[in-house]
Design a protein around this motif. Structure first.
Motif, PDB file in Angstrom:
ATOM      1  N   ALA A 206     -13.169   1.272   0.390  1.00 32.50           N
ATOM      2  CA  ALA A 206     -12.058   2.245   0.374  1.00 32.50           C
ATOM      3  C   ALA A 206     -11.035   1.858   1.440  1.00 32.50           C
TER       4      ALA A 206
ATOM      5  N   ARG B  24       0.842  -1.196   0.000  1.00 33.03           N
ATOM      6  CA  ARG B  24       0.000   0.000   0.000  1.00 33.03           C
ATOM      7  C   ARG B  24       0.879   1.249   0.000  1.00 33.03           C
TER       8      ARG B  24
ATOM      9  N   PRO C  69      -0.646  -5.769  -5.593  1.00 33.72           N
ATOM     10  CA  PRO C  69      -1.160  -4.395  -5.454  1.00 33.72           C
ATOM     11  C   PRO C  69      -2.169  -4.261  -4.316  1.00 33.72           C
ATOM     12  N   ASP C  70      -2.248  -3.086  -3.752  1.00 38.76           N
ATOM     13  CA  ASP C  70      -3.291  -2.728  -2.783  1.00 38.76           C
ATOM     14  C   ASP C  70      -3.596  -1.246  -3.038  1.00 38.76           C
TER      15      ASP C  70
ATOM     16  N   TYR D 193      -3.594   2.350  -3.955  1.00 37.88           N
ATOM     17  CA  TYR D 193      -2.696   3.238  -4.697  1.00 37.88           C
ATOM     18  C   TYR D 193      -1.427   2.549  -5.222  1.00 37.88           C
TER      19      TYR D 193
ATOM     20  N   GLY E 294     -13.861  -1.077  -5.718  1.00 36.98           N
ATOM     21  CA  GLY E 294     -15.175  -0.418  -5.794  1.00 36.98           C
ATOM     22  C   GLY E 294     -15.699  -0.344  -7.211  1.00 36.98           C
TER      23      GLY E 294
ATOM     24  N   ALA F  56     -13.536  -3.342   1.768  1.00 42.21           N
ATOM     25  CA  ALA F  56     -12.290  -2.746   2.285  1.00 42.21           C
ATOM     26  C   ALA F  56     -11.801  -3.591   3.441  1.00 42.21           C
ATOM     27  N   ASN F  57     -10.516  -3.814   3.518  1.00 43.22           N
ATOM     28  CA  ASN F  57      -9.969  -4.521   4.670  1.00 43.22           C
ATOM     29  C   ASN F  57     -10.192  -3.678   5.920  1.00 43.22           C
TER      30      ASN F  57
ATOM     31  N   ASN G 172      -9.883   0.057  -7.704  1.00 46.85           N
ATOM     32  CA  ASN G 172      -9.911  -1.278  -8.301  1.00 46.85           C
ATOM     33  C   ASN G 172     -11.101  -2.082  -7.783  1.00 46.85           C
TER      34      ASN G 172
END
Ligand code: NAD
Length: 419
Positions: free
Chosen positions: A301, A70, A141-142, A144, A219, A323-324, A217
């Motif tokens: 988000a 991230r 990826p996470d 941004y 949402g 979202a995590n 990605n």
């Protein structure tokens, strides 16, 4: 309550209910390894800035460490530890043979030029290279970060080890060994969960309303899939605000993304447009979106979107936590008291890591699957996992998160015992 504190609270609740072995419970309260690195970058204006980067490897009893990277101005060690722990649980919920890790850099990547972002990524890769690798720890990826950033990591890591090593990260562009279907996998996994839930609770399929927070990605793809399947998307948002139409008129995520990209400026590697550029909708805040009277609320988000302060105002019937850490334990308690159904992150968003696992398998075999193969396998894993967790929920008379943890912890416990 910090994200890691929340994670431990969730662990404690499930451990007590299932009688988790004490030694395993103690071990799972702490990550295996924490790596913190300084990342000097020569900026375009000639100055040098030093950023902070992290990689937390939490547990690898079931397979190599796995988890995203991230890039965010608020990223910190506490958050990364929580995200790494949730990866351990998530991989186990869906039964893929991987452990859990997470990493990140405290940076606002939208303020960097492409060159600065590339240098930052390459310096980070050099600093963590000895700790990652196809058999050790595989980033992805996470928030941004994206396939472009994964390409730089593959290139830098391959240069260091002296051979092409695409399996060191997942979420790569297809041309560099990425998997068909990875880009939309997290959203598609969540979509399968929603479809199965609608079927399970015999919800009428007509006019189901949905609000999605976050238009990245995760949402974007979940909104697009739901829209195409006939769900009524009534609200969407991103970091700059939200848009709303009670009847879901014209709320086609594909068109909204086009407007966002056409209107938005490009900063370095990022489009900094917003859904709010779509002026034909009512503008709302993120807080207003979270309080809409909808069937499905999808936080997609950042963590703590629903917390002790705003949970009491949530009117949605079902929360699908993409979202995590999107729902804090305080929020969960309030929501469960009001009989809301929460589909937890470790199940709902597990489609991403599942297809990441497929990507890794394809890289190791150097044999690539069709999109149909990927999605058929993904669907089976998501539906099987959903139904296993649902049955555990019924058996223990608990909520879906605790049931997911019980399912995951039983597998982790067995692997740790056997070792
Ligand atoms: P992304 O960077 O593609 O998108 C993030 C989105 O969130 C953007 O639209 C951004 O504008 C929005 N956002 C940021 N701050 C916000 C705020 N304060 N309020 C409202 N919106 C805000 O990230 P992503 O990959 O879509 O990840 C979203 C969430 O899903 C994260 O919690 C991530 O950990 C989780 N997740 C991602 C994946 C994946 O495969 N990408 C897999 C599993 C879980």
């Amino acid at each position: 309550m910090s994200p890691f504190h929340s994670a431990l609270k969730q662990l404690t609740k499930a451990a007590a209910l299932m009688n988790l072995d004490d030694a395993i419970f103690e071990k799972l309260k702490k990550p295996d390894t924490i790596l913190q690195v300084s990342l000097p970058v020569k900026m375009d204006n000639g100055t040098t800035k030093v950023f902070e980067g992290y990689r937390v490897q939490y547990n690898n009893a079931r397979g190599p460490y796995k988890g995203g990277l991230r890039y965010h101005p608020k990223t910190n060690l506490n958050e990364i530890k929580a995200l790494a722990f949730w990866m351990v649980i998530k991989c186990s919920v869906v039964g893929i043979p991987m452990g859990g890790a997470k990493g990140g850099i405290t940076v606002d990547p939208k303020k960097l030029s492409s060159r600065e972002l590339e240098e930052l990524t390459r310096v980070f890769t050099k600093k963590i290279a000895a700790f990652i690798g196809p058999d050790k720890d595989i980033p992805a990826p996470d928030v941004y970060t994206n396939p472009r950033i994964m390409s730089w990591i593959v290139d830098e890591y391959s240069n260091i080890v002296g051979h092409n090593a695409p399996a060191v990260v997942t979420g790569k562009p297809i041309e560099l060994g990425g998997s068909a279907g990875r880009i939309e996998a997290t959203g598609l996994g969540g979509f399968y969960i929603i479809q199965e839930l609608v079927h399970k609770i015999k919800m009428s399929k007509k006019n189901i309303t949905v609000a999605v927070q976050g238009f990245g990605n995760v949402g974007y793809y979940i909104a697009e899939l739901l829209y195409k399947a006939g769900y009524k998307i009534v609200a969407l948002s991103d970091s700059q605000g939200g848009i709303y139409n009670k009847n879901g008129l014209d709320m086609n995520p594909v068109n909204i993304m086009k407007t966002k990209e056409n209107e938005g400026k490009i900063s370095g590697c990022y489009c900094i447009g917003t859904v709010c550029d779509c002026e034909n909708f009512k503008q709302i805040t993120n807080e207003q979106l979270l309080q809409l009277d909808v069937d499905f609320l999808v936080p997609a988000a950042l963590e703590e979107a629903l917390n002790g302060k705003n949970a009491g105002k949530v009117k949605a019937k079902i929360i699908v936590e993409m979202a995590n850490g999107g729902v804090t334990p305080e929020a969960e308690k309030k929501l469960l008291q009001k009989n809301k159904l929460i589909m937890p992150d470790v199940l709902s968003n597990a489609g991403g890591v599942t297809v990441s696992y497929f990507e890794w398998v394809q890289n190791l075999q150097n044999y690539y699957w069709t999109l149909e193969d990927v999605n058929t396998k993904l669907k089976k894993i998501m539906l099987d996992s959903f139904n296993q967790v649902w049955n555990i929920k019924e058996k223990y008379r608990t909520d879906m998160r605790t049931a997911s943890f019980i399912s995951a912890l039983a597998r982790i416990q067995e692997a740790m015992r056997l070792r």
